[in-house]
Design a protein around this motif. Structure first.
Motif, PDB file in Angstrom:
ATOM      1  N   GLU A  18      13.000  -1.417  12.534  1.00  0.00           N
ATOM      2  CA  GLU A  18      11.789  -1.023  11.807  1.00  0.00           C
ATOM      3  C   GLU A  18      10.629  -1.847  12.350  1.00  0.00           C
ATOM      4  O   GLU A  18      10.765  -3.056  12.541  1.00  0.00           O
ATOM      5  CB  GLU A  18      11.949  -1.268  10.308  1.00  0.00           C
ATOM      6  CG  GLU A  18      12.915  -0.287   9.648  1.00  0.00           C
ATOM      7  CD  GLU A  18      12.920  -0.372   8.134  1.00  0.00           C
ATOM      8  OE1 GLU A  18      12.235  -1.268   7.591  1.00  0.00           O
ATOM      9  OE2 GLU A  18      13.610   0.436   7.503  1.00  0.00           O
ATOM     10  N   ILE A  19       9.525  -1.195  12.597  1.00  0.00           N
ATOM     11  CA  ILE A  19       8.323  -1.899  13.068  1.00  0.00           C
ATOM     12  C   ILE A  19       7.224  -1.691  12.039  1.00  0.00           C
ATOM     13  O   ILE A  19       6.896  -0.531  11.700  1.00  0.00           O
ATOM     14  CB  ILE A  19       7.867  -1.386  14.446  1.00  0.00           C
ATOM     15  CG1 ILE A  19       9.009  -1.513  15.464  1.00  0.00           C
ATOM     16  CG2 ILE A  19       6.631  -2.144  14.936  1.00  0.00           C
ATOM     17  CD1 ILE A  19       8.727  -0.839  16.792  1.00  0.00           C
ATOM     18  N   ARG A  20       6.715  -2.782  11.553  1.00  0.00           N
ATOM     19  CA  ARG A  20       5.693  -2.680  10.513  1.00  0.00           C
ATOM     20  C   ARG A  20       4.355  -2.246  11.138  1.00  0.00           C
ATOM     21  O   ARG A  20       3.849  -2.905  12.043  1.00  0.00           O
ATOM     22  CB  ARG A  20       5.539  -4.047   9.831  1.00  0.00           C
ATOM     23  CG  ARG A  20       4.809  -3.991   8.525  1.00  0.00           C
ATOM     24  CD  ARG A  20       4.717  -5.391   7.918  1.00  0.00           C
ATOM     25  NE  ARG A  20       3.757  -5.415   6.832  1.00  0.00           N
ATOM     26  CZ  ARG A  20       4.017  -4.967   5.638  1.00  0.00           C
ATOM     27  NH1 ARG A  20       5.207  -4.468   5.358  1.00  0.00           N
ATOM     28  NH2 ARG A  20       3.096  -5.031   4.693  1.00  0.00           N
ATOM     29  N   PRO A  21       3.808  -1.158  10.628  1.00  0.00           N
ATOM     30  CA  PRO A  21       2.508  -0.724  11.182  1.00  0.00           C
ATOM     31  C   PRO A  21       1.361  -1.632  10.728  1.00  0.00           C
ATOM     32  O   PRO A  21       1.546  -2.416   9.790  1.00  0.00           O
ATOM     33  CB  PRO A  21       2.319   0.678  10.614  1.00  0.00           C
ATOM     34  CG  PRO A  21       3.434   0.936   9.711  1.00  0.00           C
ATOM     35  CD  PRO A  21       4.276  -0.272   9.584  1.00  0.00           C
ATOM     36  N   SER A  22       0.232  -1.521  11.358  1.00  0.00           N
ATOM     37  CA  SER A  22      -0.927  -2.344  10.980  1.00  0.00           C
ATOM     38  C   SER A  22      -1.467  -1.886   9.618  1.00  0.00           C
ATOM     39  O   SER A  22      -1.178  -0.775   9.161  1.00  0.00           O
ATOM     40  CB  SER A  22      -2.016  -2.218  12.041  1.00  0.00           C
ATOM     41  OG  SER A  22      -2.516  -0.902  12.054  1.00  0.00           O
ATOM     42  N   GLU A  23      -2.251  -2.760   9.004  1.00  0.00           N
ATOM     43  CA  GLU A  23      -2.777  -2.463   7.667  1.00  0.00           C
ATOM     44  C   GLU A  23      -3.708  -1.246   7.678  1.00  0.00           C
ATOM     45  O   GLU A  23      -3.834  -0.542   6.681  1.00  0.00           O
ATOM     46  CB  GLU A  23      -3.566  -3.690   7.142  1.00  0.00           C
ATOM     47  CG  GLU A  23      -2.698  -4.920   6.880  1.00  0.00           C
ATOM     48  CD  GLU A  23      -1.716  -4.710   5.747  1.00  0.00           C
ATOM     49  OE1 GLU A  23      -2.108  -4.073   4.741  1.00  0.00           O
ATOM     50  OE2 GLU A  23      -0.551  -5.153   5.864  1.00  0.00           O
ATOM     51  N   ASP A  24      -4.341  -1.062   8.811  1.00  0.00           N
ATOM     52  CA  ASP A  24      -5.354  -0.008   8.914  1.00  0.00           C
ATOM     53  C   ASP A  24      -4.742   1.388   9.061  1.00  0.00           C
ATOM     54  O   ASP A  24      -5.438   2.404   8.890  1.00  0.00           O
ATOM     55  CB  ASP A  24      -6.247  -0.319  10.133  1.00  0.00           C
ATOM     56  CG  ASP A  24      -7.512   0.504  10.126  1.00  0.00           C
ATOM     57  OD1 ASP A  24      -8.071   0.699   9.027  1.00  0.00           O
ATOM     58  OD2 ASP A  24      -7.911   0.979  11.206  1.00  0.00           O
ATOM     59  N   ALA A  25      -3.447   1.424   9.376  1.00  0.00           N
ATOM     60  CA  ALA A  25      -2.818   2.715   9.715  1.00  0.00           C
ATOM     61  C   ALA A  25      -2.943   3.733   8.573  1.00  0.00           C
ATOM     62  O   ALA A  25      -3.299   4.886   8.809  1.00  0.00           O
ATOM     63  CB  ALA A  25      -1.358   2.492  10.073  1.00  0.00           C
ATOM     64  N   TRP A  26      -2.631   3.283   7.332  1.00  0.00           N
ATOM     65  CA  TRP A  26      -2.692   4.218   6.203  1.00  0.00           C
ATOM     66  C   TRP A  26      -4.118   4.755   5.981  1.00  0.00           C
ATOM     67  O   TRP A  26      -4.312   5.936   5.708  1.00  0.00           O
ATOM     68  CB  TRP A  26      -2.159   3.586   4.928  1.00  0.00           C
ATOM     69  CG  TRP A  26      -2.495   4.438   3.720  1.00  0.00           C
ATOM     70  CD1 TRP A  26      -3.336   4.135   2.711  1.00  0.00           C
ATOM     71  CD2 TRP A  26      -2.022   5.764   3.455  1.00  0.00           C
ATOM     72  NE1 TRP A  26      -3.430   5.173   1.825  1.00  0.00           N
ATOM     73  CE2 TRP A  26      -2.619   6.198   2.264  1.00  0.00           C
ATOM     74  CE3 TRP A  26      -1.153   6.631   4.121  1.00  0.00           C
ATOM     75  CZ2 TRP A  26      -2.391   7.448   1.709  1.00  0.00           C
ATOM     76  CZ3 TRP A  26      -0.920   7.895   3.567  1.00  0.00           C
ATOM     77  CH2 TRP A  26      -1.528   8.283   2.371  1.00  0.00           C
ATOM     78  N   HIS A  27      -5.105   3.859   6.152  1.00  0.00           N
ATOM     79  CA  HIS A  27      -6.498   4.305   5.972  1.00  0.00           C
ATOM     80  C   HIS A  27      -6.859   5.392   6.981  1.00  0.00           C
ATOM     81  O   HIS A  27      -7.586   6.327   6.656  1.00  0.00           O
ATOM     82  CB  HIS A  27      -7.453   3.113   6.099  1.00  0.00           C
ATOM     83  CG  HIS A  27      -7.274   2.103   5.006  1.00  0.00           C
ATOM     84  ND1 HIS A  27      -7.574   2.393   3.687  1.00  0.00           N
ATOM     85  CD2 HIS A  27      -6.797   0.837   5.020  1.00  0.00           C
ATOM     86  CE1 HIS A  27      -7.286   1.331   2.934  1.00  0.00           C
ATOM     87  NE2 HIS A  27      -6.816   0.372   3.727  1.00  0.00           N
ATOM     88  N   GLN A  28      -6.323   5.211   8.186  1.00  0.00           N
ATOM     89  CA  GLN A  28      -6.591   6.235   9.212  1.00  0.00           C
ATOM     90  C   GLN A  28      -5.944   7.571   8.847  1.00  0.00           C
ATOM     91  O   GLN A  28      -6.549   8.632   9.017  1.00  0.00           O
ATOM     92  CB  GLN A  28      -6.060   5.769  10.574  1.00  0.00           C
ATOM     93  CG  GLN A  28      -6.935   4.668  11.190  1.00  0.00           C
ATOM     94  CD  GLN A  28      -6.461   4.301  12.582  1.00  0.00           C
ATOM     95  OE1 GLN A  28      -6.261   5.156  13.413  1.00  0.00           O
ATOM     96  NE2 GLN A  28      -6.271   3.017  12.819  1.00  0.00           N
ATOM     97  N   ILE A  29      -4.722   7.472   8.318  1.00  0.00           N
ATOM     98  CA  ILE A  29      -4.041   8.706   7.886  1.00  0.00           C
ATOM     99  C   ILE A  29      -4.817   9.353   6.745  1.00  0.00           C
ATOM    100  O   ILE A  29      -5.062  10.565   6.734  1.00  0.00           O
ATOM    101  CB  ILE A  29      -2.585   8.404   7.453  1.00  0.00           C
ATOM    102  CG1 ILE A  29      -1.758   7.975   8.670  1.00  0.00           C
ATOM    103  CG2 ILE A  29      -1.947   9.611   6.785  1.00  0.00           C
ATOM    104  CD1 ILE A  29      -0.429   7.334   8.320  1.00  0.00           C
TER     105      ILE A  29
END
Lengths: 247, 196
Positions: A18-29
């Protein structure tokens, strides 16, 4: 280690990773989903707006077309035409023989038996003029025309009636004989004046519908004149033949 | 204890289903919960194909946007994770194609059997990833799709728009390269052991 085992190991290890995505990823989605949403809404809004505008344009065109057709009816059934045609077509048919006889008599310098060759005729013609003009001003018969400009037309017709009566009276006094043709010409001139006055609007511009009506009337009139002339010629031939036979 | 575990799995499943239904309706919180649950695994999937982690994350983001926009297409027939995984794989392939990374060579492959050395059992996941990353893009795609995702050659051929033979050829070459690398690793490991 066999190939199968090695690849199995790779599969297991990679699948468990598992690779933890960056914090900003969800905001981009989230913003990506927001971008998609308004687009749909916009399409809906544009669709509704376009539909509304389309309906508006169609309704405006529809009602305008209806108004136009009414105006066309006005042109076709313009009162002067009817009144003149009544005067020119129907009345002469009955009085044509008598009037032509009168004309013929006057041309030949013959006097009538009663010794009043002109006095009755003007009175009769004045009455017919009044009738003709009254027909024009009758609101029941020519209600469509009245819709356009009632008061100025009435005033004009009234003015023309008095003018014609005055002219007829003048001719009656001065001239020895007042013919139908003279009265007809007076009537036609008055009619033309009325129609010309009707062409001009209050602001000085020309009423296209009235202009078209006048042109049609002129065309119609020339045709009617031709028929009138032919009838007149034919009648005179017959009359001469009958007179010759009697002699 | 077993009963509790069973109930927990059922409740998780129900929760996931409820979350999916809510996310389908556009409920942003439900979508975020689904994202939180699957994002780390999906980023790992994307990372298998895309060497650069930043690009891999971009692929994952666009994949999730597609997932949430196309949730209505999910029929609840298979696992949701599998469905999301498929979307991520396709998104990664699409990304590599756009960047024109993928080149498939059509050379024939030999039929010799390959076997990895025993030392490879100690490989950690990072090193495996490193080995895969070093493969040419065409080999890597086919190897990961076949060996990790479990697709058949026919499916791979359809996905990558290549022939089945090309898919087999790419897999063979990928395996041979991997074997060579592991052999080298084994040799260096043995020499280190001797020195010690």
């Amino acid at each position: 280690m066999t190939l199968h085992n090695f690849e199995k190991q790779i599969k297991e290890k990679l699948r468990q990773r598992e690779i933890r995505p960056s914090e900003d990823a969800w905001h981009q989605i989230s913003s990506g989903l927001e971008k998609g949403k308004p687009r749909r809404m916009n399409y809906l809004r544009y669709g509704i707006a376009a539909g509304f505008i389309g309906m508006l344009i169609i309704s405006v065109l529809y009602f305008k077309a209806e108004d136009g057709s009414e105006k066309e009816v006005q042109i076709v059934n313009s009162p002067p035409e009817k009144s003149v045609s009544n005067r020119a077509d129907h009345v002469p048919e009955e009085e044509f023989i008598a009037n032509t006889n009168k004309e013929h008599d006057l041309k030949n310098g013959e006097a009538r038996d009663d010794g009043k060759p002109t006095k009755e005729r003007p009175q009769h013609l004045v009455n017919s003029v009044k009738q003709a003009v009254d027909k024009e001003s009758n609101p029941e018969v020519f209600s469509t025309k009245v819709k356009v400009s009632q008061r100025p037309l009435d005033q004009l017709i009234g003015y023309k009636v008095t003018e014609i009566i005055a002219q007829v009276n003048l001719l009656e006094k001065d001239a020895a004989a007042l013919t139908d043709a003279e009265v007809d010409s007076l009537l036609r001139r008055a009619q033309r004046d009325i129609l010309t006055a009707d062409l001009l609007k209050v602001d000085g511009s020309v009423d296209a519908a009235a202009l078209l009506g006048e042109v049609e009337d002129e065309l119609d009139q020339s045709f009617r004149d031709q028929i009138f002339e032919k009838l007149k010629t034919g009648f005179e031939k017959v009359r001469t033949a009958v007179a010759d036979r009697n002699n | 204890m077993k009963r509790f575990k069973h109930l927990k799995i059922i409740s998780l499943y129900k929760n996931e289903k409820a979350l999916i239904y809510k996310a389908t309706e556009g409920h942003r919180e439900a979508q975020q919960r689904l994202y939180d649950r699957f994002a780390p695994k999906m980023l790992s999937v994307c990372r298998q194909y895309v060497k650069d982690l930043q690009f891999a994350e971009d692929v994952m983001i666009s994949g999730f946007v597609k997932v949430f926009r196309g949730l209505e297409a999910f029929r609840h027939e298979g696992s949701f994770e599998g469905w999301v995984r498929k979307i991520m794989v396709r998104e990664a392939i699409s990304f590599l194609r756009k960047k024109q990374f993928v080149v498939f060579d059509e050379q024939e492959f030999g039929d010799s059997a390959l076997s990895y050395s025993e030392t490879s059992s100690d490989l950690d996941v990072e090193y495996i990833q490193h080995l895969i990353d070093d493969l040419p893009e065409g080999y890597k795609l086919v190897f990961v799709l076949f060996a990790v995702e479990g697709y058949k050659h026919a499916e791979i051929a359809q996905m990558l728009e290549i022939s089945e033979n090309t898919s087999k050829s790419q897999l063979f070459k990928a395996r041979r390269i991997l074997q060579e690398k592991i052999n080298r690793l084994e040799m260096s490991g043995n020499s280190n052991a001797r020195q010690n």
